[in-house]
Design a protein around this motif. Structure first.
Motif, mmCIF file in Angstrom:
data_model
loop_
_atom_site.group_PDB
_atom_site.id
_atom_site.type_symbol
_atom_site.label_atom_id
_atom_site.label_comp_id
_atom_site.label_asym_id
_atom_site.label_seq_id
_atom_site.Cartn_x
_atom_site.Cartn_y
_atom_site.Cartn_z
ATOM 1 N N VAL A 1 0.999 -0.920 -0.069
ATOM 2 C CA VAL A 1 0.114 -0.198 0.005
ATOM 3 C C VAL A 1 0.432 1.535 -0.233
ATOM 4 N N GLY A 2 0.571 2.635 -0.483
ATOM 5 C CA GLY A 2 0.478 3.183 -0.327
ATOM 6 C C GLY A 2 2.569 3.260 -1.363
ATOM 7 N N PHE A 3 2.927 2.884 -2.682
ATOM 8 C CA PHE A 3 4.014 2.517 -3.109
ATOM 9 C C PHE A 3 5.666 3.267 -3.254
ATOM 10 N N THR A 4 4.539 4.541 -3.899
ATOM 11 C CA THR A 4 5.060 5.493 -4.228
ATOM 12 C C THR A 4 5.829 6.138 -3.267
ATOM 13 N N SER A 5 4.604 6.423 -1.809
ATOM 14 C CA SER A 5 5.141 7.236 -0.890
ATOM 15 C C SER A 5 6.347 6.521 0.103
ATOM 16 N N LEU A 6 6.208 5.298 -0.024
ATOM 17 C CA LEU A 6 7.656 4.386 0.549
ATOM 18 C C LEU A 6 8.765 5.021 0.301
ATOM 19 N N LEU B 1 12.502 -3.836 -0.075
ATOM 20 C CA LEU B 1 11.646 -4.571 -1.344
ATOM 21 C C LEU B 1 11.946 -6.229 -1.490
ATOM 22 N N SER B 2 13.282 -6.343 -1.579
ATOM 23 C CA SER B 2 13.394 -7.545 -1.351
ATOM 24 C C SER B 2 13.551 -8.246 -0.755
ATOM 25 N N PHE B 3 13.524 -7.722 0.418
ATOM 26 C CA PHE B 3 13.941 -8.637 1.701
ATOM 27 C C PHE B 3 12.268 -9.225 2.300
ATOM 28 N N TYR B 4 11.578 -8.335 2.035
ATOM 29 C CA TYR B 4 9.882 -8.642 2.055
ATOM 30 C C TYR B 4 9.657 -10.121 0.984
ATOM 31 N N GLN C 1 1.193 -11.715 5.399
ATOM 32 C CA GLN C 1 0.423 -10.708 6.351
ATOM 33 C C GLN C 1 1.213 -10.608 7.940
ATOM 34 N N LYS C 2 0.665 -11.106 8.927
ATOM 35 C CA LYS C 2 1.512 -11.732 10.568
ATOM 36 C C LYS C 2 2.317 -11.597 10.176
ATOM 37 N N PHE C 3 3.885 -11.570 9.105
ATOM 38 C CA PHE C 3 4.935 -11.833 8.982
ATOM 39 C C PHE C 3 5.042 -9.645 8.671
ATOM 40 N N VAL C 4 4.280 -8.783 7.661
ATOM 41 C CA VAL C 4 4.600 -8.054 7.470
ATOM 42 C C VAL C 4 4.025 -7.313 8.477
ATOM 43 N N LYS D 1 10.843 4.032 14.187
ATOM 44 C CA LYS D 1 10.266 5.120 13.163
ATOM 45 C C LYS D 1 11.409 5.752 12.276
ATOM 46 N N LYS D 2 10.761 4.071 11.488
ATOM 47 C CA LYS D 2 11.441 3.943 10.091
ATOM 48 C C LYS D 2 9.963 3.624 9.519
ATOM 49 N N PRO D 3 10.052 3.837 8.276
ATOM 50 C CA PRO D 3 8.979 4.152 7.196
ATOM 51 C C PRO D 3 8.244 2.087 7.418
ATOM 52 N N VAL D 4 6.969 2.691 7.322
ATOM 53 C CA VAL D 4 6.275 1.276 7.666
ATOM 54 C C VAL D 4 5.679 0.443 6.564
ATOM 55 N N TRP D 5 5.701 -0.640 6.079
ATOM 56 C CA TRP D 5 4.956 -1.354 4.938
ATOM 57 C C TRP D 5 3.966 -1.949 5.276
#
Length: 534
Positions: free
Chosen positions: A339-344, A358-361, A409-412, A423-427
């Motif tokens: 969600v909100g890939f451009t903002s990320l 992204l590769s980690f996920y 979903q649980k992992f994310v 305080k890191k970007p939330v995916w």
């Protein structure tokens, strides 16, 4: 098979917690304990552990030293997990960058440690396999070059689009020089009649052709070349290219010519009939030997073709001339989209850091889906697409796909909580699943890819795009297959673009009677027993 866990800590409470968590698990764990890293190398060589767990409170240098020790062992891919207290300090980033495989806080050890260990060991095994495959491919490439075999790819218009190093070794000239002599199009160039006819049979009649030709190098050195032409067709059965494999058979031809000269001389020497018969017999043996050598060269050419293409594809191409797509009456297609890939993307200082996350996920998603026998199809930007039930058809694919989706979903979501606290970007992630029929097969002209097509793919995509972040949404067809095993929210009707109204449901959890954990993410023995019946 028992999994030996080596723990390094002077904290008896932590050692006891790890020991108790593994004793209660039914996957055959045993432990070996060290109070410090002083005797680590000796212990690694003596007990050969499956995994190492080190206490973060021993200090950053101790953790980094453990990583270096594991890396220094030749052929070692022993995974390393760092256990840390509930409150993490700024040095956690240092040890992550040092190359640890995973980390876990003290409080999570009783509930999560066995699963985390299994994931790390599985990842290590898969990495070892990838390394071995890489070595095999390197050896194949080296062998082809050393053998001097020339490999060419000729497209459907007659242009040579790729050659290997063996081409220059065989012809002793550059590809540009070859083109200057014969032109850009080998179908229309001024070729000798045998070569022209062979090209025509392969391109127009779809025949596998083997022929011989004569080549003179710039230094006027004669070379006899054997060429095999294999036509390649696309998924629609249309001719797309020719793969040519060429081998220097000059030595064989010279031997045959020498033998032929001896034969002619013997025929004129009838005065010594007994000696002549003996020489003819020897000559016959040598000719048979040359035939065997020619057959071996042909086998080498076919082996090289198998090394270029996947084995199943190569065999089907040789047998039928194309790879026919296959229809699967029922599969489960899953789309997972951030969600909100451009903002990320804008939240990171540099693109390298963003791509690393992204590769980690995506790597974690692939680990989860692989253990559920779900086939990854591709990633499209921030979207991960996979399917259960292909290429090996099975009936458990709806259950497998939802279990994988819940685990993803649980992992994310757990990672999002950690990132938010730091305080890191939330995916966040939306997941949509639909069960239906698809076509599957190999596409591509220069680079092959396994893909699926059908309305089921479009519906799964629409279910995902109308989904809720942090949730798993399924279509009605999927719901009907699995409703006896999972708890669902109320029916939600969506207006899917280019499709119409669809009934969808949000998967809340596994039903309590089938769940191993309180949150409903892990299936219990009753669930696994039911799954085995599929």
């Amino acid at each position: 098979m028992s999994k030996l866990v080596l723990t390094i800590s002077n904290n008896k409470s932590l050692q006891n917690s790890i020991r108790n968590a593994l004793v209660q698990e039914q996957n055959g764990f045993c432990t070996h304990e060290l109070n410090s890293t002083q005797k680590l190398i000796e212990s690694l060589k003596r007990i050969k552990p499956s995994i190492v767990i080190v206490d973060f409170e021993l200090g950053v240098q101790a953790v980094i030293g453990t990583v270096c020790t594991l890396n220094s062992l030749n052929g070692s891919m022993i995974p390393l997990i760092v256990a840390f207290p509930e409150v993490m300090n700024s040095e956690i980033g240092t040890i992550i960058n040092a190359g640890i495989d995973d980390f876990i806080n003290f409080e999570s050890i009783p509930s999560l440690l066995p699963q985390r260990i299994n994931i790390c060991i599985y990842r290590s095994i898969e990495l070892t396999k990838h390394v071995e495959r890489s070595k095999q491919f390197s050896n194949i490439s080296l062998a082809a070059s050393q053998a001097g075999s020339s490999l060419l790819i000729i497209d459907k218009s007659g242009s040579i689009v790729w050659v290997n190093e063996g081409f220059e070794m065989l012809y002793e000239c550059k590809l540009d020089d070859f083109r200057k002599k014969f032109g850009e199009n080998v179908f229309e160039s001024h070729l000798n009649p045998r070569t022209a006819e062979s090209m025509r049979k392969c391109a127009q009649d779809g025949e596998y052709v083997v022929y011989e030709s004569l080549w003179f190098t710039k230094s006027n050195k004669r070379k006899n070349i054997q060429t095999s032409l294999t036509p390649i067709y696309n998924s629609n059965g249309e001719f797309s290219k020719i793969i040519a494999i060429e081998t220097d058979i000059t030595d064989l031809k010279m031997a045959e010519e020498a033998l032929s000269e001896k034969h002619d001389n013997l025929l004129t020497t009838m005065e010594h009939l007994e000696d002549a018969n003996h020489l003819l017999d020897e000559q016959r043996k040598e000719i048979e030997k040359q035939k065997v050598n020619l057959e071996e060269e042909k086998n080498k050419s076919e082996t090289l073709l198998l090394n270029i293409l996947p084995e199943v594809v190569a065999h089907q191409l040789k047998k039928k001339g194309f790879v026919k797509p296959k229809k699967y009456n029922e599969v489960s297609v899953m789309f997972a989209d951030f969600v909100g890939f451009t903002s990320l993307l804008g939240a990171y200082d540099n693109i390298e850091e963003f791509l690393s996350v992204l590769s980690f996920y995506f790597e974690t998603f692939e680990e989860i889906t692989t253990k559920r026998y779900i086939e990854k199809i591709k990633t499209i930007g921030d979207c991960y697409m996979c399917v259960g039930g292909v290429p090996q058809a099975n009936k458990s694919h709806p259950l497998d796909t939802i279990l994988a989706a819940l685990e993803i979903q649980k992992f994310v979501e757990e990672k999002a909580k950690i990132d938010e606290a730091n305080k890191k970007p939330v995916w966040r992630l939306r997941i949509g699943i639909h069960t239906g029929s698809v076509m599957a097969g190999v596409i591509g002209k220069k680079k092959f890819a396994y893909d699926i097509w059908g309305n089921a793919v479009n519906i799964a995509s629409r279910v995902e795009s109308n989904g809720t972040p942090g949730m798993v949404r399924v279509s009605e067809s999927t719901y009907e297959k699995v409703k006896d095993f999972f708890d669902f929210g109320k029916l939600i009707e969506i207006d899917a673009k280019n499709i119409g109204l669809l009934n969808t449901f949000i998967v809340n959890r596994i039903l309590p009677e089938f769940s191993e954990d309180e949150d409903g993410y892990i299936p219990n023995a009753a669930f696994r027993k039911a799954l085995a019946r599929y």
